[in-house]
Design a protein around this motif. Sequence first.
Motif, short mmCIF file in Angstrom:
data_model
loop_
_atom_site.label_atom_id
_atom_site.label_comp_id
_atom_site.label_asym_id
_atom_site.label_seq_id
_atom_site.Cartn_x
_atom_site.Cartn_y
_atom_site.Cartn_z
N ASP A 305 8.51 -73.62 17.04
CA ASP A 305 9.44 -72.33 17.79
C ASP A 305 10.59 -71.80 17.05
N ASP A 306 11.15 -72.77 16.16
CA ASP A 306 12.21 -72.14 15.36
C ASP A 306 11.72 -71.68 14.19
N ALA A 307 10.50 -71.75 13.82
CA ALA A 307 10.05 -70.93 12.66
C ALA A 307 9.78 -69.52 12.80
N HIS A 308 9.70 -69.01 14.08
CA HIS A 308 9.51 -67.63 14.50
C HIS A 308 10.85 -66.95 14.37
N PRO A 309 10.79 -65.84 13.64
CA PRO A 309 12.21 -65.00 13.53
C PRO A 309 12.54 -64.55 14.92
N ILE A 310 13.81 -64.29 15.01
CA ILE A 310 14.39 -63.85 16.23
C ILE A 310 14.28 -62.33 16.23
N GLY A 311 14.24 -61.65 17.44
CA GLY A 311 14.31 -60.28 17.59
C GLY A 311 13.08 -59.68 16.83
N GLU A 312 13.38 -58.63 16.43
CA GLU A 312 12.23 -57.70 15.61
C GLU A 312 12.38 -57.71 13.86
N LEU A 313 12.95 -59.23 13.60
CA LEU A 313 13.05 -59.06 12.07
C LEU A 313 11.53 -59.51 11.32
N ALA A 314 10.75 -59.77 12.15
CA ALA A 314 9.42 -59.93 11.32
C ALA A 314 8.60 -58.79 11.44
N LYS A 315 9.06 -57.65 12.44
CA LYS A 315 8.10 -56.77 12.36
C LYS A 315 8.81 -55.55 11.54
N VAL A 316 9.96 -55.66 10.95
CA VAL A 316 10.47 -54.31 10.28
C VAL A 316 10.37 -54.83 8.87
N SER A 317 9.72 -53.90 8.17
CA SER A 317 9.86 -54.07 6.71
C SER A 317 10.88 -53.49 5.93
N PRO A 318 11.19 -53.98 4.62
CA PRO A 318 12.29 -53.48 4.11
C PRO A 318 12.29 -51.78 3.90
N GLY A 319 11.12 -51.19 3.75
CA GLY A 319 11.04 -49.82 3.66
C GLY A 319 11.23 -49.05 4.88
N GLU A 320 10.73 -49.69 5.93
CA GLU A 320 11.03 -49.34 7.34
C GLU A 320 12.66 -49.35 7.59
N PHE A 321 13.41 -50.55 7.33
CA PHE A 321 14.62 -50.46 7.42
C PHE A 321 15.37 -49.25 6.90
N TRP A 322 15.28 -49.06 5.47
CA TRP A 322 15.84 -47.85 5.12
C TRP A 322 15.54 -46.60 5.37
N GLU A 323 14.37 -46.51 5.76
CA GLU A 323 14.05 -45.34 6.60
C GLU A 323 14.70 -45.06 7.81
N ARG A 324 14.94 -46.26 8.68
CA ARG A 324 15.76 -46.04 10.02
C ARG A 324 17.25 -45.82 9.50
N MET A 325 17.65 -46.37 8.60
CA MET A 325 19.10 -46.48 8.13
C MET A 325 19.67 -45.09 8.10
N SER A 326 18.64 -44.06 7.50
CA SER A 326 18.96 -42.65 7.67
C SER A 326 19.50 -41.85 8.96
N PHE A 327 19.04 -42.51 9.96
CA PHE A 327 19.26 -42.17 11.35
C PHE A 327 20.51 -42.85 12.00
N ARG A 328 20.89 -43.95 11.10
CA ARG A 328 22.36 -44.64 11.63
C ARG A 328 23.66 -43.42 11.84
N GLN A 329 24.42 -43.84 12.45
CA GLN A 329 25.56 -42.85 12.88
C GLN A 329 26.31 -43.25 11.71
N GLU A 330 26.68 -44.32 11.01
CA GLU A 330 27.52 -44.40 9.81
C GLU A 330 26.83 -43.52 8.56
N CYS A 331 25.70 -43.27 8.75
CA CYS A 331 25.13 -42.54 7.32
C CYS A 331 24.86 -40.86 7.83
N VAL A 332 24.88 -40.59 9.08
CA VAL A 332 24.82 -39.19 9.61
C VAL A 332 25.91 -38.57 9.98
N ALA A 333 27.04 -39.05 9.69
CA ALA A 333 28.13 -38.56 10.61
C ALA A 333 28.89 -37.34 9.82
#
Length: 556
Positions: A305-333
């Motif tokens: 049970d502990d081997a499974h990552p919490i939340g959506e960490l296992a579903k988000v790839s590094p490329g998707e992470f940086w693509e979604r970072m572009s829509f963060r308030q700290e980056c589009v303010a």
Amino acid sequence: MSIVANLRDTLLSSLAQLPGTREFHLHVLVTAPRKNSSIFPFALPRPRAYLQDILVLLSEQPTPDAPRVLVTAIEVSVYNIPATNSAILYVSKVDSTGQASAPSPTYTLVKAFLKFYADPDTRPVAAEQLWIHLFARAQAQYLFPNSAEYAGKRPLSDIKLCAWWKRVFSDVARELASKEPSRQLRLAYVLPGYSEFEATYALKNASSSSSSSSAVPSWTYGHPYSRTDIPLPCPPPGEGKQHNLGHYIPSFDDDPKSRFMDEIAYTTNGDIKSPKRKRSRTTARDDGSHSRSTDAEEKEKDDKDDAHPIGELAKVSPGEFWERMSFRQECVAGAVTGFFTLAISSTTSPPGTATSSIATPTQSASTSASTGSAISPLAPQPGQVSSQLEKRIVTTLTTNVEFSTIERAVRGTEILEGAIRGLCEGIAPVPLPTSKKPVPKGPRTSLTRKPQEDDSDRRTPERETSAPSSTLLVPPNTPPPRLNANGKRLLPDVSPNPFPEPVTSLETYHLHIYGSVCVSNAMTPKDNSYAAKQGEAGDGPQVTVLTARKKKKRAD
């Protein structure tokens, strides 16, 4: 070729090459390593890391009769990860007061600092791979309170700050490549919200400053986690555990990546789930009897049970992470921000080869690999200070002084430099006066007594023992185990440090912390143009933007 002894001497040597006539005074505080598990909080298993905090304070004295004034400050965190023979250097804050003479020493100081750690010959951390991370965000002030009110301080704009940092990283990589062409260097940057073409066009001034672009490793626009030539600092997951986003992206204090990682890990899709039903410890057999499950079976199921990552960490790839970072308030303010990474590898073995040598933090990576020293990386080294001392100086810098005027900056410089020397000498701070309540007038009652009364007769008498108190040992007291919501036992993230905190002295202060250098070099027109590209004096004259007032309508 002789190698400079420590970080302080390296920085002073670089400052001595600046044009002009002035004297620099440098204070370098490097804390002793301590255990830290916050660099990869979502990795399974969580790697063991050792953290060092570094604070660099530079003051300037234009003439021998003039007072000292702080001009530049650098705050850095260094993480040592022996499992992968890697280290991570995170540039937390860099700030200037705007009161330095031209050319500003900030560019030279920052570049010399990064090169000191990037070069394996001078790197004071036993690591073959070094990752330098930086988040560029333009603000009027970071470490010097109220310095934005000083008229001579003209901080760089958002896009110019990103170009400034890209030039620093390029110059460091160029000098390393010219010294050792076979060394592996990887440069990567991302401007969230910008495409590669837009980012290249916006930072074209940075690339035009390079004299020999062929000697500089090419920049990669995007994240550097997809390359395999330089191993990642976080070790891969263990057997039976899933690879997740927490193994790629490190978490730092006051970093938008860390806040976004927390949201991905702890934010779900809104479904409310009932708690898991407690499992029975008995299992039914075919003959109707029951057998009790063993603890090993329970532990094996809990580990799955502990081997499974919490939340959506296992579903988000590094490329998707940086693509979604572009829509963060700290980056589009409305302001341009940038993430910069420089990876350096000095190993000649193929990627993925494990190394078992663990050396002291002050040894170079090449020395540790050859000697195979087994000294603990937690052992304090000469010149290092305690983390409490460094925190006190940072707190004094950010809360007790200000730099809005030259007079206040001079006073703040005296307070800070005096505090560093005083703490190294072991001078205890002056105790605050204790407030005494006035004795009420009138007849003396049982609730009031004179301050002169002796309280010795009111103390509880200690237990009489035949042995002296100094030889008594405290009986062992094991705290109760920590349990989570599922009733599982939680182990502490960090075990106690077996080494005591380093004790500073005047010898430490003069040999490792404080140093000065007198600069007397000729100024040329090329130096003036070079100074105009570097720091506070590089933005040109200030422009006041006038806002047109709206004409009020007359009431009919």
